[in-house]
Motif scaffolding. Structure first.
Motif, mmCIF file in Angstrom:
data_model
loop_
_atom_site.group_PDB
_atom_site.id
_atom_site.type_symbol
_atom_site.label_atom_id
_atom_site.label_comp_id
_atom_site.label_asym_id
_atom_site.label_seq_id
_atom_site.Cartn_x
_atom_site.Cartn_y
_atom_site.Cartn_z
ATOM 1 N N VAL A 1 -0.608 11.880 -6.511
ATOM 2 C CA VAL A 1 0.207 10.781 -6.003
ATOM 3 C C VAL A 1 -0.688 9.615 -5.600
ATOM 4 O O VAL A 1 -0.435 8.455 -5.927
ATOM 5 C CB VAL A 1 1.075 11.233 -4.807
ATOM 6 C CG1 VAL A 1 1.918 10.065 -4.288
ATOM 7 C CG2 VAL A 1 1.960 12.407 -5.191
ATOM 8 N N SER A 2 -1.765 9.928 -4.886
ATOM 9 C CA SER A 2 -2.693 8.897 -4.446
ATOM 10 C C SER A 2 -3.301 8.153 -5.628
ATOM 11 O O SER A 2 -3.412 6.925 -5.627
ATOM 12 C CB SER A 2 -3.804 9.523 -3.606
ATOM 13 O OG SER A 2 -4.756 8.556 -3.224
ATOM 14 N N GLU A 3 -3.681 8.905 -6.657
ATOM 15 C CA GLU A 3 -4.256 8.276 -7.846
ATOM 16 C C GLU A 3 -3.241 7.375 -8.552
ATOM 17 O O GLU A 3 -3.585 6.300 -9.064
ATOM 18 C CB GLU A 3 -4.747 9.355 -8.815
ATOM 19 C CG GLU A 3 -5.979 10.104 -8.302
ATOM 20 C CD GLU A 3 -6.264 11.353 -9.126
ATOM 21 O OE1 GLU A 3 -5.535 11.560 -10.127
ATOM 22 O OE2 GLU A 3 -7.180 12.112 -8.762
ATOM 23 N N ALA A 4 -1.967 7.787 -8.569
ATOM 24 C CA ALA A 4 -0.924 6.988 -9.212
ATOM 25 C C ALA A 4 -0.761 5.651 -8.494
ATOM 26 O O ALA A 4 -0.656 4.589 -9.129
ATOM 27 C CB ALA A 4 0.396 7.756 -9.207
ATOM 28 N N VAL A 5 -0.766 5.677 -7.161
ATOM 29 C CA VAL A 5 -0.635 4.445 -6.390
ATOM 30 C C VAL A 5 -1.849 3.560 -6.603
ATOM 31 O O VAL A 5 -1.735 2.341 -6.757
ATOM 32 C CB VAL A 5 -0.431 4.757 -4.901
ATOM 33 C CG1 VAL A 5 -0.444 3.478 -4.071
ATOM 34 C CG2 VAL A 5 0.874 5.513 -4.686
ATOM 35 N N ARG A 6 -3.014 4.150 -6.653
ATOM 36 C CA ARG A 6 -4.225 3.375 -6.865
ATOM 37 C C ARG A 6 -4.212 2.701 -8.242
ATOM 38 O O ARG A 6 -4.638 1.555 -8.390
ATOM 39 C CB ARG A 6 -5.471 4.266 -6.722
ATOM 40 C CG ARG A 6 -6.792 3.498 -6.784
ATOM 41 C CD ARG A 6 -7.987 4.394 -6.486
ATOM 42 N NE ARG A 6 -7.976 4.841 -5.092
ATOM 43 C CZ ARG A 6 -7.712 6.096 -4.700
ATOM 44 N NH1 ARG A 6 -7.436 7.026 -5.619
ATOM 45 N NH2 ARG A 6 -7.721 6.432 -3.425
ATOM 46 N N ARG A 7 -3.719 3.422 -9.255
ATOM 47 C CA ARG A 7 -3.635 2.809 -10.592
ATOM 48 C C ARG A 7 -2.707 1.600 -10.576
ATOM 49 O O ARG A 7 -3.004 0.559 -11.175
ATOM 50 C CB ARG A 7 -3.132 3.838 -11.614
ATOM 51 C CG ARG A 7 -4.197 4.717 -12.213
ATOM 52 C CD ARG A 7 -3.709 5.449 -13.453
ATOM 53 N NE ARG A 7 -2.572 6.334 -13.155
ATOM 54 C CZ ARG A 7 -2.696 7.597 -12.761
ATOM 55 N NH1 ARG A 7 -3.904 8.131 -12.609
ATOM 56 N NH2 ARG A 7 -1.635 8.334 -12.529
ATOM 57 N N LEU A 8 -1.589 1.720 -9.896
ATOM 58 C CA LEU A 8 -0.659 0.594 -9.805
ATOM 59 C C LEU A 8 -1.320 -0.592 -9.109
ATOM 60 O O LEU A 8 -1.171 -1.751 -9.531
ATOM 61 C CB LEU A 8 0.607 1.009 -9.047
ATOM 62 C CG LEU A 8 1.581 1.942 -9.786
ATOM 63 C CD1 LEU A 8 2.702 2.371 -8.841
ATOM 64 C CD2 LEU A 8 2.161 1.257 -11.012
ATOM 65 N N GLU A 9 -2.046 -0.315 -8.031
ATOM 66 C CA GLU A 9 -2.723 -1.382 -7.291
ATOM 67 C C GLU A 9 -3.760 -2.069 -8.169
ATOM 68 O O GLU A 9 -3.898 -3.304 -8.136
ATOM 69 C CB GLU A 9 -3.362 -0.815 -6.029
ATOM 70 C CG GLU A 9 -2.335 -0.393 -4.990
ATOM 71 C CD GLU A 9 -2.960 0.269 -3.776
ATOM 72 O OE1 GLU A 9 -2.376 0.191 -2.684
ATOM 73 O OE2 GLU A 9 -4.056 0.881 -3.934
ATOM 74 N N ASP A 10 -4.491 -1.283 -8.968
ATOM 75 C CA ASP A 10 -5.486 -1.865 -9.863
ATOM 76 C C ASP A 10 -4.827 -2.742 -10.926
ATOM 77 O O ASP A 10 -5.315 -3.838 -11.259
ATOM 78 C CB ASP A 10 -6.304 -0.763 -10.537
ATOM 79 C CG ASP A 10 -7.221 -0.038 -9.551
ATOM 80 O OD1 ASP A 10 -7.482 -0.604 -8.464
ATOM 81 O OD2 ASP A 10 -7.666 1.083 -9.866
ATOM 82 N N GLN A 11 -3.693 -2.277 -11.463
ATOM 83 C CA GLN A 11 -2.988 -3.039 -12.494
ATOM 84 C C GLN A 11 -2.407 -4.333 -11.943
ATOM 85 O O GLN A 11 -2.416 -5.373 -12.607
ATOM 86 C CB GLN A 11 -1.867 -2.185 -13.093
ATOM 87 C CG GLN A 11 -2.363 -1.006 -13.921
ATOM 88 C CD GLN A 11 -1.259 -0.014 -14.228
ATOM 89 O OE1 GLN A 11 -0.090 -0.252 -13.933
ATOM 90 N NE2 GLN A 11 -1.625 1.126 -14.815
ATOM 91 N N LEU A 12 -1.889 -4.276 -10.710
ATOM 92 C CA LEU A 12 -1.224 -5.433 -10.113
ATOM 93 C C LEU A 12 -2.191 -6.351 -9.371
ATOM 94 O O LEU A 12 -1.850 -7.495 -9.034
ATOM 95 C CB LEU A 12 -0.120 -4.970 -9.159
ATOM 96 C CG LEU A 12 1.012 -4.162 -9.812
ATOM 97 C CD1 LEU A 12 1.942 -3.595 -8.750
ATOM 98 C CD2 LEU A 12 1.793 -5.043 -10.788
ATOM 99 N N GLY A 13 -3.380 -5.842 -9.075
ATOM 100 C CA GLY A 13 -4.372 -6.646 -8.367
ATOM 101 C C GLY A 13 -4.024 -6.900 -6.915
ATOM 102 O O GLY A 13 -4.434 -7.926 -6.353
ATOM 103 N N THR A 14 -3.292 -5.982 -6.305
ATOM 104 C CA THR A 14 -2.929 -6.142 -4.886
ATOM 105 C C THR A 14 -2.698 -4.783 -4.261
ATOM 106 O O THR A 14 -2.329 -3.820 -4.952
ATOM 107 C CB THR A 14 -1.662 -7.012 -4.734
ATOM 108 O OG1 THR A 14 -1.424 -7.271 -3.354
ATOM 109 C CG2 THR A 14 -0.441 -6.317 -5.315
#
Length: 303
Positions: free
Chosen positions: A33-46
């Protein structure tokens, strides 16, 4: 689909207090779950979530993403369920309570296309021009015009975006009695009225150049709204002026049996709505019908 999965895990973490809570309800490791959120943050830049050793909280950006993505994913789930219905042979009966106004030109082509798409679903249609509680009448959903819808109803536009009311009379009647030049002139004419089940007459409303008025004329005929064709036939026979939906009068006006009356005063109004009481526990045929209506192109013509 990987991004959709990450979004679902992000929503689970937001709804269940963090990565461990999401792990309990999704049966995936908290680290995933943590990795999934981190991937989203990296993609969105925020940053979407602020993490501490004790808690996880949404940032402003995370709140915004939640508000926008939850309904999108709900729509995706609904669409997938509908398409899955084709393969599973969706079955059952959809019970609709509708006014006579939609049974002549609006509902028939929609119903035919829906039954073609879902050949094992049956439609049970009750025609009722009264203001009804669809659940007390045993219906899954109803169709009504905006002014008669309950405020808490869930509504989906169905049919044309806009319609017009029209008035017409036979050429013979107008030759004998003259052509009205203003709606108030109708008070001196024979007018063919329709009335609702409760006894109230349908309004003869007019508008032009910012002016609007309602006329309450009289005449030799009043008949239930469910028998409006009788009033149209009586007008064609030369016995008076009729007022109803333009699309109902259009065939007779096009072939000369009727002549438009006060056409520059004809008012337009919003088309009808499919309505139902709750999104929860919707019968599968109703869910399929709602999605079918939403995906169907709407007629933009005023008719």
């Amino acid at each position: 689909m990987d991004q959709v999965r990450d979004l679902r895990l992000f929503i689970a973490a937001a709804h269940h207090g963090g990565f461990r809570g999401a792990a309990r309800v999704t049966s995936v490791p908290a680290s995933t779950v943590s990795e999934a959120v981190r991937r989203l943050e990296d993609q969105l830049g925020t940053r979407l979530m602020n993490r501490t050793t004790r808690s996880v909280a949404l940032t402003v950006a995370g709140e915004e993403l939640m508000n926008r993505i939850v309904p999108v994913l709900a729509g995706l789930d609904s669409a997938l369920e509908t398409v899955a219905g084709f393969g599973k042979g969706l079955r059952g009966t959809l019970r609709l309570n509708v006014p006579g106004a939609v049974t002549r030109t609006i509902l028939p082509p929609i119903a035919a296309d829906f039954l073609r798409a879902y050949p094992e679903v049956s439609l049970d249609i009750t025609v009722d021009d009264g203001l009804v509680d669809i659940l007390s009448r045993g219906a899954d959903a109803g169709i009504r015009y905006g002014e008669t819808l309950a405020q808490d109803a869930i509504c989906v536009p169905i049919g044309p975006r806009s319609q017009r009311a029209a008035t017409a009379a036979s050429p013979d009647y107008l030759a004998r009695h003259g052509t009205p030049g203003h709606p108030r002139d109708l008070l001196a004419h024979a007018c063919l009225r329709t009335r609702f089940p409760g006894g109230a007459f349908t309004e003869w409303a007019f508008e032009k150049g910012g002016e609007s008025l309602t006329i309450n004329p009289s005449g030799p005929l009043s008949i239930s709204t469910q028998a409006a064709e009788f009033a149209i036939a009586t007008a064609i026979s030369g016995r008076g002026i009729v007022a109803t939906f333009e699309d109902w009068l259009r065939p007779a006006m096009d072939d000369g049996r009727l002549t438009p009356v006060l056409e520059d005063w004809w008012p337009s109004f919003e088309g009808p709505f499919l309505y139902y009481s709750s999104r929860r526990h919707m019968p599968p045929p109703l869910r399929a019908f709602v999605d079918f209506i939403k995906a169907r192109p709407r007629d933009t013509r005023i008719s």
